[in-house]
Design a protein around this motif. Sequence first.
Motif, PDB file in Angstrom:
ATOM      1  N   LEU A 101       0.822  -1.211   0.000  1.00  0.00           N
ATOM      2  CA  LEU A 101       0.000   0.000   0.000  1.00  0.00           C
ATOM      3  C   LEU A 101       0.855   1.259   0.000  1.00  0.00           C
ATOM      4  CD1 LEU A 101      -2.849   1.205   0.185  1.00  0.00           C
ATOM      5  CD2 LEU A 101      -2.683   1.024   2.677  1.00  0.00           C
ATOM      6  N   ILE A 102       1.852   1.322   0.852  1.00  0.00           N
ATOM      7  CA  ILE A 102       2.658   2.547   0.933  1.00  0.00           C
ATOM      8  C   ILE A 102       3.537   2.717  -0.311  1.00  0.00           C
ATOM      9  CG2 ILE A 102       2.605   2.587   3.443  1.00  0.00           C
ATOM     10  CD1 ILE A 102       5.533   1.602   3.400  1.00  0.00           C
ATOM     11  N   LYS A 103       3.932   1.615  -0.909  1.00  0.00           N
ATOM     12  CA  LYS A 103       4.699   1.702  -2.149  1.00  0.00           C
ATOM     13  C   LYS A 103       3.874   2.357  -3.240  1.00  0.00           C
ATOM     14  CE  LYS A 103       7.361  -1.137  -5.403  1.00  0.00           C
ATOM     15  NZ  LYS A 103       7.807  -2.528  -5.721  1.00  0.00           N
ATOM     16  N   TYR A 104       2.615   1.979  -3.323  1.00  0.00           N
ATOM     17  CA  TYR A 104       1.715   2.558  -4.326  1.00  0.00           C
ATOM     18  C   TYR A 104       1.454   4.031  -4.027  1.00  0.00           C
ATOM     19  CZ  TYR A 104      -2.302   3.186  -7.390  1.00  0.00           C
ATOM     20  OH  TYR A 104      -3.159   3.641  -8.365  1.00  0.00           O
ATOM     21  N   MET A 105       1.187   4.345  -2.772  1.00  0.00           N
ATOM     22  CA  MET A 105       0.880   5.723  -2.402  1.00  0.00           C
ATOM     23  C   MET A 105       2.057   6.649  -2.671  1.00  0.00           C
ATOM     24  SD  MET A 105      -1.158   4.996   1.190  1.00  0.00           S
ATOM     25  CE  MET A 105      -1.534   6.710   1.551  1.00  0.00           C
ATOM     26  N   LEU A 114      -5.007  -2.255  -7.147  1.00  0.00           N
ATOM     27  CA  LEU A 114      -4.454  -0.900  -7.159  1.00  0.00           C
ATOM     28  C   LEU A 114      -3.688  -0.657  -8.459  1.00  0.00           C
ATOM     29  CD1 LEU A 114      -3.029  -0.232  -3.567  1.00  0.00           C
ATOM     30  CD2 LEU A 114      -4.777   1.103  -4.752  1.00  0.00           C
ATOM     31  N   GLY A 115      -3.989   0.435  -9.104  1.00  0.00           N
ATOM     32  CA  GLY A 115      -3.318   0.771 -10.349  1.00  0.00           C
ATOM     33  C   GLY A 115      -4.007   0.251 -11.589  1.00  0.00           C
ATOM     34  N   THR A 116      -4.987  -0.624 -11.428  1.00  0.00           N
ATOM     35  CA  THR A 116      -5.752  -1.119 -12.585  1.00  0.00           C
ATOM     36  C   THR A 116      -7.249  -0.831 -12.427  1.00  0.00           C
ATOM     37  OG1 THR A 116      -5.932  -3.334 -11.608  1.00  0.00           O
ATOM     38  CG2 THR A 116      -4.085  -2.929 -13.117  1.00  0.00           C
ATOM     39  N   ARG A 117      -7.739  -0.813 -11.218  1.00  0.00           N
ATOM     40  CA  ARG A 117      -9.141  -0.428 -10.966  1.00  0.00           C
ATOM     41  C   ARG A 117      -9.136   0.850 -10.135  1.00  0.00           C
ATOM     42  NH1 ARG A 117     -12.243  -1.116  -6.662  1.00  0.00           N
ATOM     43  NH2 ARG A 117     -10.976  -2.806  -5.790  1.00  0.00           N
TER      44      ARG A 117
END
Length: 450
Positions: free
Chosen positions: A8-12, A257-260
């Motif tokens: 989660l934090i990597k994406y954020m 995350l990143g696709t929807r």
Amino acid sequence: MASITPELIKYMAKARATKLPDPVLAKAKHHILDTLAAMVSGSVLKPGVLARKYVEQQGGPPEAQVVGSSMVISAVNAAIANGMMAHADETDDSNGSAGIHPGCAVLPASLAMGEREDISGVELINSVVLGYDIGSRTTRALGRNEMRARNHLPFSIGGTMGAIAAAGCLAGLEEEQYRDLLSYGAQQASGIMTYPRDVEHIEKAFIFGGMNARNGVMAAEMIQMGFTGVYDTFDGDGNFLVAYADNPKGEELIKELGTRFEVMGTNIKKFCTGFPIQSPAEGLLILINKYDLKPADIKSITARLPESGAHTVNDREMPDINLQYLFAVALLDGRISFEAAHSVERMTEPDVLELRSKVTLIGDPELTHANPEWQSIVEITTTDGRDLKEHVISFKGKADNPLTTDEVADKALDLMEPVLGKTQSEELIDAINNLETLDKIRKLRPLLAV
């Protein structure tokens, strides 16, 4: 099960510089314009007026603008006011499947933090998209209906987590600092299900919008300054997920995350009314236009809604969430305007009262469990004996039947023109439609000022 937090934090941490797919970029701009229009129109309604008065007393360094004024104050205080303006009535967007109103929490946080940090238009868009993703996924992880059953308010809990993601995205944090950010958000996330008893919509404006936006900006500023917190708020004893749900599904926070993108699943209201009225209002207007119905033609009307929606809009004190009143207005005017949806005085006019008395609202268990959600049935018996019926499966503005760019602009103009004037409103609409080309969002200030 491994903790969801690292993913989660990597994406954020990467969201601010992410290149969004074109459809997501376009939809995000629709929601930004729609929410700004709600702020502008809300700036002259009682919750917005009180919010502006409150933050004017608080002041602070000149970091962010209060919409509908030339006031520039601290980012935290601007977030409070703009959030309350965005939900000063029932004009703002909603994600029905997640059970939150993301725009009124997320955009005020993004806008305030963005002005403070002097960001670009595309960075604002990216932060808003992230806020929608995290806020809506939070309530999915906890369970929208389960939260309600436990007396936890999805709107404020999901709204706070969305706002901290949006504001934190713009704070220049290192990846590991997002752990602290999430912990500060989790500690502030709160709310109980008493909001339907708020007859003036003032507390509701705070707990749906202003409180959450404030929480987000305050958390982001604190972490930016070096505040630290719990290493993993989603894992271990007493964590956020188990505090709010008996059977949480933490994996929902990182699912697709990143696709929807949750902004794609968020509704924009065609009518400036409570969400449960959107579907039956469309059904009524379809019948009015199809059969050229006039008030004198109506013997009786029955509207069938999902049970929770019927409870929310059944003969309420406020005009914008009173189905019987808005049906009467639609019959008299042939439309439901922002002005009509906010006229308390008109609710007791004789011609309105006569038509209201002919409208019956039923909470239908079959519609409660229908798929897709939020279907409605409108049945009219005319004075000449005809029985007319419209079953609305998906209404205009719902995520699977979205408003066009022009339709969003038309709604925004209707909301903003009485406050900003036509020329300034049209200039603001054009600026948001081209927001990704704006080098500094502070350039929006003259267009949002009165």
